[in-house]
Motif scaffolding. Sequence first.
Motif, PDB file in Angstrom:
ATOM      1  N   GLY A 396      35.115  37.288  37.865  1.00  0.00           N
ATOM      2  CA  GLY A 396      36.553  37.168  38.025  1.00  0.00           C
ATOM      3  C   GLY A 396      37.347  37.036  36.746  1.00  0.00           C
ATOM      4  N   HIS A 398      39.776  37.858  34.157  1.00  0.00           N
ATOM      5  CA  HIS A 398      40.909  38.782  34.088  1.00  0.00           C
ATOM      6  C   HIS A 398      40.894  39.620  32.817  1.00  0.00           C
ATOM      7  CE1 HIS A 398      45.147  39.612  32.797  1.00  0.00           C
ATOM      8  NE2 HIS A 398      45.158  40.162  33.989  1.00  0.00           N
ATOM      9  N   LYS A 447      40.994  43.386  42.291  1.00  0.00           N
ATOM     10  CA  LYS A 447      42.341  42.846  42.106  1.00  0.00           C
ATOM     11  C   LYS A 447      42.354  41.323  42.021  1.00  0.00           C
ATOM     12  CE  LYS A 447      44.887  46.641  44.308  1.00  0.00           C
ATOM     13  NZ  LYS A 447      45.784  47.019  45.433  1.00  0.00           N
ATOM     14  N   THR A 448      41.352  40.689  42.591  1.00  0.00           N
ATOM     15  CA  THR A 448      41.306  39.220  42.577  1.00  0.00           C
ATOM     16  C   THR A 448      40.655  38.662  41.321  1.00  0.00           C
ATOM     17  OG1 THR A 448      39.251  39.305  43.865  1.00  0.00           O
ATOM     18  CG2 THR A 448      41.314  39.045  45.087  1.00  0.00           C
TER      19      THR A 448
END
Length: 613
Positions: A396, A398, A447-448
Amino acid sequence: MPDWSYHPLFKPWLSILPGAFGREFIHRGMNSIVIIPGGKQLIEFLGHMEPSTKLKKSLFSSSFSSPVGLSGKIDPNLSGTTAFSYLGFGFIEVGPVSLFKNASSEKATFNKRTQAIDFPNPLESIGIEKTLIMLKKHKARTPIFIRLNIEQNDPEDILKLTKHLQPFADVFIVEWGQFKDNIDLIEQLATDCEKPIVLAISHHIMQEMLREYRPFFYTEAIKGILIDEANSHSTAELVDSLIQLNEFGLGKVPKIVSGGVYEPEDALKLFENGADLVMLTDGYVSSGPGLPKRINEALLDSLSKEDDLIELQGWKWYWLFGFIILCGGLLALAFSMTRIILPYDEAFLLIKKEELFALNPNLLKFMSHDRMTLAGTMISGAIIYMQLAKNGVRFGMHWARKAINIAAITGFLGILLFIGYGYFDWLHGIFWIVLLPFFLWGVFQTKTAIHSPLSKNRRNTFAWKKVIWGQLCFVILGFSFVIGGIVISTIGTTSIFVSTDIGYICIPPKVINNINSNLIPVIAHDRAGFGSALLSVGLLVLMTALWGFQQGANWVWKTFLIGGIPAFSAGIFTHFIIGYTTFIHLLPAYFALIIYIIGLILSKPFLYNHSKD
């Protein structure tokens, strides 16, 4: 100004500039960058300092993106206030603000031995008029704490200050030393002022004031307490003050600590002992502008649990995207070492490979060298893509997803470069079409991936000081690849050859064009393709260097080590294989290799250290 630029490049010469010139130069420079179009995005790109959403907290009816703020001592002229809100701070202190300008007779002095700053007493103030001008220019992005300076304890002065400053303040800070002889003024201020009042007190007189001021906390005339370091530079003494507050029954009162933080561990100790917010003072100068980010990452690490780690299945599509590029690179490498000229190349050129070799052996070797370096660059890029997907996007992160997307989109757009000379390689076109669905599905499925990085770094260790230089090496390497990719792409779409190329081939471009008018478009297509690939890989290296250097992230070191080998091997050894060894032509590659090796050496101790230090 991240640590990798501050410590090696700016701090050495800023410290020798006279007076406050160095401070103002940096603050005004950062502010100037923020206000220009794209400046905010540039700061975010270079530092990636936005705090994790997990660090958000509410206090004094305000929302804080991070519990780390900046003391007004650092920027008394408010010349960098706007920029500071983009450097990982959750709030900013302004002041002390007085009705009139107060230029202190003392000057801040920097102790080279302790790396601490002794600030003047009293602190300088630019006055209410200049403060209002600067605050109106500041685009509020973080809560503003305004410290009031009322030496004469005149109620009218207090009302004048709060009336003018109230639209810009989220919290007002008043100093105990200015009210100790007229306690009633605090209640009057709390009654007349719409914003929360926080009482500032030096830690060494904490016990003296606690009994006297405790009733104000119960009546909520005072909403919080700020513990000032009073130039002691001791985290332990500030921790003792927090403990005293708890012992006096004020554990639930919001507590802010100003100063005493020189490394992430200092801030964590203050938080563990009851501090709700901390403000950086001279530690921000000595440890560098990256300190708030390091604290945020260490705090996030201390709050995280293994159960919080959730894998994103969409990472596999990014990984497959990289794997396909790897296969394509290996295939291109095989062709460059065997056939060199493919059948559809021969069909476009209307000559066979043997005829081209008979025409000029070096010309075929030159084309081989272009295609081999392209293959090596593709393989290196593929390794980085796969590593970012597996070790970053999978958990996750980013920044890893952002790096993949930027580099991939740049690579896809590169196809436009090698059709400008009238030769479109259909194999490249098919490769582009095959890759696109994997990339788009990876974008959709991840997207998460919104998590910020965490770090086990707690101390300003020798390994941390070394990794700053190592990070700088990889940042330079990434920038060099990006610039090199742009230059080569430009050459590939304009002049095609540089002077050393013509010296090696021994045939001027006009002659080549006269011999076969389709030959230059084929060579241009190879050059532009290589330039595009180098630009894309350069962005991957640059973004990984800028955003991925957290203590214990040994996969980043492995990525650079393994990922660099194909590109450097193809880029340097190929020239020796074909006999194109002109020193000036290979000088950029030699420079990059040296930077690469130094970066690996300096970075390994930090990136391989999994302990919390």
